[in-house]
Enzyme design. Sequence first.
Site, short mmCIF file in Angstrom:
data_model
loop_
_atom_site.label_atom_id
_atom_site.label_comp_id
_atom_site.label_asym_id
_atom_site.label_seq_id
_atom_site.Cartn_x
_atom_site.Cartn_y
_atom_site.Cartn_z
N LYS A 68 0.82 -1.22 0.00
CA LYS A 68 0.00 0.00 0.00
C LYS A 68 0.85 1.26 0.00
CE LYS A 68 -2.75 0.03 3.46
NZ LYS A 68 -1.91 0.75 4.45
N THR A 70 3.99 1.49 -0.98
CA THR A 70 4.71 1.52 -2.25
C THR A 70 3.83 2.12 -3.35
OG1 THR A 70 5.99 -0.42 -1.59
CG2 THR A 70 5.93 0.09 -3.94
N ARG A 91 1.97 8.29 7.25
CA ARG A 91 2.30 8.05 8.66
C ARG A 91 3.80 7.78 8.81
NH1 ARG A 91 -1.17 3.09 10.32
NH2 ARG A 91 -0.56 2.50 8.22
N LYS A 102 6.53 -6.76 10.69
CA LYS A 102 5.99 -6.10 9.51
C LYS A 102 7.06 -5.33 8.71
CE LYS A 102 2.24 -2.99 8.12
NZ LYS A 102 3.01 -1.88 7.58
N ALA A 270 -4.00 1.02 12.79
CA ALA A 270 -5.40 0.99 12.37
C ALA A 270 -6.17 -0.19 12.95
CB ALA A 270 -5.49 0.94 10.85
N PHE A 298 -3.78 -0.81 7.12
CA PHE A 298 -4.34 -2.14 6.90
C PHE A 298 -5.44 -2.11 5.84
CE2 PHE A 298 -2.64 -2.83 11.34
CZ PHE A 298 -1.57 -3.59 10.92
N PHE A 379 3.51 -8.47 -9.98
CA PHE A 379 4.58 -9.43 -9.75
C PHE A 379 4.84 -10.16 -11.08
CE2 PHE A 379 3.53 -8.56 -5.46
CZ PHE A 379 4.59 -8.98 -4.66
N TRP A 407 7.45 -0.45 -7.75
CA TRP A 407 8.60 -1.05 -7.06
C TRP A 407 9.80 -1.13 -8.02
CZ3 TRP A 407 12.40 -4.57 -7.04
CH2 TRP A 407 13.01 -4.88 -5.81
#
Length: 555
Positions: A68, A70, A91, A102, A270, A298, A379, A407
């Site tokens: 998210k 990224t 954030r 994480k 969250a 999240f 991907f 990415w």
Amino acid sequence: MPTDIEIAQASTLRPVYEVAKTAGIPEDAIVPYGKYVAKVDPAQVPAGKKAKLVLVTAINPTPAGEGKTTVSVGLADGMRKIGKKSMLALREPSLGPVFGMKGGATGGGYAQVLPMESINLHFTGDLHAITAANNLLAAMVDNHIQQGNKLGIDPRQVTWRRCLDVNDRQLRQITSGLGGKPNGMPREDGFDITAASEVMAVFCLAKDINDLKLRLSRLQVARTFDGRPVTAGDINAQGAMAALLRDAIQPNLVQTIEGTPCLMHGGPFANIAHGCNSVIATTTAMKLADYVVTEAGFGADLGAEKFLDIKCRMNGLWPDAVVLVATIRALKHHGGVQKADLNTENVPALEKGMTNLLAHIDHIRNVWKRPVIVAINRFITDTQAEMDALRKACEAAGAPVELCDGWAKGGEGVKELAQLVCDTVDKAEEVTPSYTYPDEMPLQDKIKAVATRIYGAANVTFGAGVLKQLAKLEEEGWGTAPVCIAKTQYSFSDNPKALGAPSGFTLNIRSVRLSAGAGFVVAFAGDIIAMPGLPKVPAAEAIDVTDDGRIVGLF
């Protein structure tokens, strides 16, 4: 393939004054923290602009990863690539996830915010200031009891917990004040992680320093022997707490790898708190750019719901569009595929797992009534058959789909998504916000509204004494407050193993507590806790510093 930290360390950063100039921030508003980070004084930023606001959210997270942040970073960079004046409002990371499971919160690959090591490790000290302010209040409460207890605080009803910005399950429940009278009054106590503390929530919802002090004064810390609430204002702690937070309340200016300005500020979780960056950072960015990209923590059932029902409701904000992030791998996981098999084409599992994505689309379009665009983090293992099935389902649900290759390619790989988002928000008309529930609805019914309209629950059960607590909060004037449900991030339900889009289940609310300074009521569902523990192999084991001072193993 280089790692995220290797990509970040190989990147060339622009001096922060150049980034400020790009953003249109006056030099007088900048307080530098070294060459590449600065605090921004919002009072010195001229009003005038009001940017289009884009909220980035996601499906329920899985071990396969969604990306998210990224996507958020790549989207803002992509907007710049197509000639738009964009800015990020994100954030800042908590050390708990960085050293736990994480990881950090600066994006990945060539869609990162820099300097990533500094941001993920201490940064400008905002979270430490929040920790200090929280624990100062805790110390002043216990000191008041020790020094005569003029307010008549019942030590058995002290509700204010200490906090720490590290995952430490050993501190969840403790007994403090042992060792005799000089060491205080023995009582049950405990720690929350700083990102879950109410001071963090207050910090992120305050409009300015005066609003911050007012909210701090409202913090409820205990009850007296005759049942009256005791606040930080009664203890006279709000001024000292605000002094500790004076510098921290100013947003932090950083940059993406491609030089896009980012205000990174505040970091509530969250799954426990409201999961959004600070109101001050968001509104400051909206005065500077034409498009502001922000994110909520999240999945959309947690982060987006709280962004809309809490942050927006309290501050007159409303997003012009919502970007919903997913990966084909994650959707296959929701369809029952194990992590080791996610690289293998499996259209039936994808279609089964897409129920999670489609449920989020439905809520964004039909509950909150916002345009939604699905961003698929690409991907190399994604197959054409899987992409075709995904596009067909999303288009049938009224949500256009665009691939995101931030990415690997940075903003260049997100130009198509950026164009689609800008076209969407440019056409969007101003609308009246559509919340999950109205202000006047009773607290019990607000919890049921989120559970049934967003989570898909058929019913809600309340633990012993919870309905009585809710009734008391309403008697004390908190009936119009929004609710903040603390639950697992991995499922719509309170069972983390219930993947996809479960329905017909019962949501179990075991306890509630008032966050008076933040202005909402927290309802704890299932086994969710406010102090995480470290995993079996914490990320901290891989982090080190080389002889020449480089940090390695951060990702």
